[in-house]
Design a protein around this motif. Structure first.
Motif, mmCIF file in Angstrom:
data_model
loop_
_atom_site.group_PDB
_atom_site.id
_atom_site.type_symbol
_atom_site.label_atom_id
_atom_site.label_comp_id
_atom_site.label_asym_id
_atom_site.label_seq_id
_atom_site.Cartn_x
_atom_site.Cartn_y
_atom_site.Cartn_z
ATOM 1 N N ALA A 59 0.830 -1.209 0.000
ATOM 2 C CA ALA A 59 0.000 0.000 0.000
ATOM 3 C C ALA A 59 0.867 1.263 0.000
ATOM 4 O O ALA A 59 0.585 2.226 -0.728
ATOM 5 N N LEU A 60 1.926 1.255 0.794
ATOM 6 C CA LEU A 60 2.824 2.416 0.843
ATOM 7 C C LEU A 60 3.532 2.628 -0.488
ATOM 8 O O LEU A 60 3.670 3.763 -0.959
ATOM 9 N N GLN A 61 3.979 1.547 -1.099
ATOM 10 C CA GLN A 61 4.626 1.658 -2.407
ATOM 11 C C GLN A 61 3.661 2.228 -3.443
ATOM 12 O O GLN A 61 4.047 3.063 -4.266
ATOM 13 N N ALA A 62 2.406 1.806 -3.396
ATOM 14 C CA ALA A 62 1.400 2.309 -4.338
ATOM 15 C C ALA A 62 1.182 3.804 -4.155
ATOM 16 O O ALA A 62 1.100 4.560 -5.138
ATOM 17 N N VAL A 63 1.115 4.246 -2.925
ATOM 18 C CA VAL A 63 0.928 5.673 -2.648
ATOM 19 C C VAL A 63 2.123 6.470 -3.162
ATOM 20 O O VAL A 63 1.959 7.529 -3.775
ATOM 21 N N MET A 64 3.320 5.961 -2.949
ATOM 22 C CA MET A 64 4.522 6.676 -3.378
ATOM 23 C C MET A 64 4.640 6.750 -4.901
ATOM 24 O O MET A 64 5.318 7.604 -5.434
ATOM 25 N N GLN A 65 3.970 5.858 -5.604
ATOM 26 C CA GLN A 65 4.017 5.849 -7.066
ATOM 27 C C GLN A 65 2.860 6.611 -7.699
ATOM 28 O O GLN A 65 2.852 6.819 -8.910
ATOM 29 N N ASP A 66 1.897 7.046 -6.909
ATOM 30 C CA ASP A 66 0.737 7.765 -7.414
ATOM 31 C C ASP A 66 1.111 9.226 -7.670
ATOM 32 O O ASP A 66 1.470 9.955 -6.740
ATOM 33 N N SER A 67 1.034 9.666 -8.906
ATOM 34 C CA SER A 67 1.480 11.015 -9.257
ATOM 35 C C SER A 67 0.664 12.110 -8.567
ATOM 36 O O SER A 67 1.215 13.128 -8.154
ATOM 37 N N GLU A 68 -0.633 11.903 -8.413
ATOM 38 C CA GLU A 68 -1.471 12.915 -7.748
ATOM 39 C C GLU A 68 -1.111 13.024 -6.269
ATOM 40 O O GLU A 68 -0.982 14.123 -5.724
ATOM 41 N N GLY A 69 -0.931 11.881 -5.627
ATOM 42 C CA GLY A 69 -0.541 11.893 -4.221
ATOM 43 C C GLY A 69 0.818 12.534 -4.015
ATOM 44 O O GLY A 69 1.015 13.328 -3.092
ATOM 45 N N ARG A 70 1.753 12.211 -4.874
ATOM 46 C CA ARG A 70 3.098 12.804 -4.796
ATOM 47 C C ARG A 70 3.026 14.318 -4.967
ATOM 48 O O ARG A 70 3.678 15.068 -4.246
ATOM 49 N N ALA A 71 2.214 14.752 -5.933
ATOM 50 C CA ALA A 71 2.086 16.190 -6.187
ATOM 51 C C ALA A 71 1.517 16.918 -4.971
ATOM 52 O O ALA A 71 1.965 18.015 -4.624
ATOM 53 N N GLN A 81 8.994 9.317 -0.902
ATOM 54 C CA GLN A 81 10.053 8.371 -1.245
ATOM 55 C C GLN A 81 9.863 7.109 -0.423
ATOM 56 O O GLN A 81 9.870 7.172 0.808
ATOM 57 N N TYR A 82 9.709 5.992 -1.080
ATOM 58 C CA TYR A 82 9.585 4.728 -0.370
ATOM 59 C C TYR A 82 10.976 4.206 -0.052
ATOM 60 O O TYR A 82 11.861 4.217 -0.894
ATOM 61 N N ARG A 83 11.153 3.753 1.177
ATOM 62 C CA ARG A 83 12.394 3.103 1.577
ATOM 63 C C ARG A 83 12.051 1.797 2.265
ATOM 64 O O ARG A 83 11.151 1.750 3.103
ATOM 65 N N PRO A 84 12.776 0.744 1.946
ATOM 66 C CA PRO A 84 12.537 -0.540 2.609
ATOM 67 C C PRO A 84 12.787 -0.438 4.113
ATOM 68 O O PRO A 84 13.527 0.437 4.581
ATOM 69 N N ALA A 85 12.188 -1.347 4.851
ATOM 70 C CA ALA A 85 12.288 -1.343 6.316
ATOM 71 C C ALA A 85 13.734 -1.288 6.794
ATOM 72 O O ALA A 85 14.046 -0.590 7.764
ATOM 73 N N GLU A 86 14.627 -2.006 6.129
ATOM 74 C CA GLU A 86 16.028 -2.034 6.556
ATOM 75 C C GLU A 86 16.649 -0.636 6.486
ATOM 76 O O GLU A 86 17.417 -0.247 7.363
ATOM 77 N N GLN A 87 16.314 0.132 5.449
ATOM 78 C CA GLN A 87 16.847 1.483 5.322
ATOM 79 C C GLN A 87 16.269 2.413 6.383
ATOM 80 O O GLN A 87 16.972 3.268 6.920
ATOM 81 N N VAL A 88 14.983 2.248 6.690
ATOM 82 C CA VAL A 88 14.353 3.068 7.730
ATOM 83 C C VAL A 88 14.999 2.768 9.083
ATOM 84 O O VAL A 88 15.308 3.677 9.854
ATOM 85 N N THR A 89 15.232 1.493 9.353
ATOM 86 C CA THR A 89 15.884 1.097 10.610
ATOM 87 C C THR A 89 17.278 1.710 10.696
ATOM 88 O O THR A 89 17.668 2.257 11.736
#
Length: 111
Positions: A59-71, A81-89
């Motif tokens: 769901a988070l990846q989908a939101v980050m790829q949605d152009s209207e949401g990004r705008a 910007q989506y980051r995998p859990a390991e990067q967030v940690t």
């Protein structure tokens, strides 16, 4: 607020804000080694099932790829910007270490 009452001197991130291309970073303004940025993340409790984590991740990846949401996010100064859990940690650990160092050097405590 009437236009012209607030004057920005610099932005605190690594890069200039695309909304204000003429506004330098703090480092560009002459304060070497200074950088801070705000970021947001979604956390789940330890032990959350992998099925739930996978569904939330999708769901988070989908939101980050949605152009209207990004705008909409960019309009208020956020960069999606989506980051995998390991990067967030890793980012969380790095930021906490920096904040601990600043608190220690500044003799700041929560007591």
């Amino acid at each position: 607020m009437d236009e012209g009452q607030l004057r920005a001197f610099a932005t605190t991130g690594k890069r200039r804000d695309p909304r204000f291309p003429d506004l330098p970073t703090v480092a560009e303004a002459g304060v070497a080694g200074y950088e801070t940025s705000w970021w947001h993340a979604v956390y789940v409790p330890a032990g959350t099932s992998s099925a739930i984590v996978e569904k939330l991740t999708g769901a988070l990846q989908a939101v980050m790829q949605d152009s209207e949401g990004r705008a909409q996010l960019e309009e208020i100064g956020l960069v999606a910007q989506y980051r995998p859990a390991e990067q967030v940690t890793q980012q969380t650990s790095s930021d906490m270490a920096s904040f601990r160092k600043i608190a220690k050097e500044s003799n700041i405590s929560l007591d």
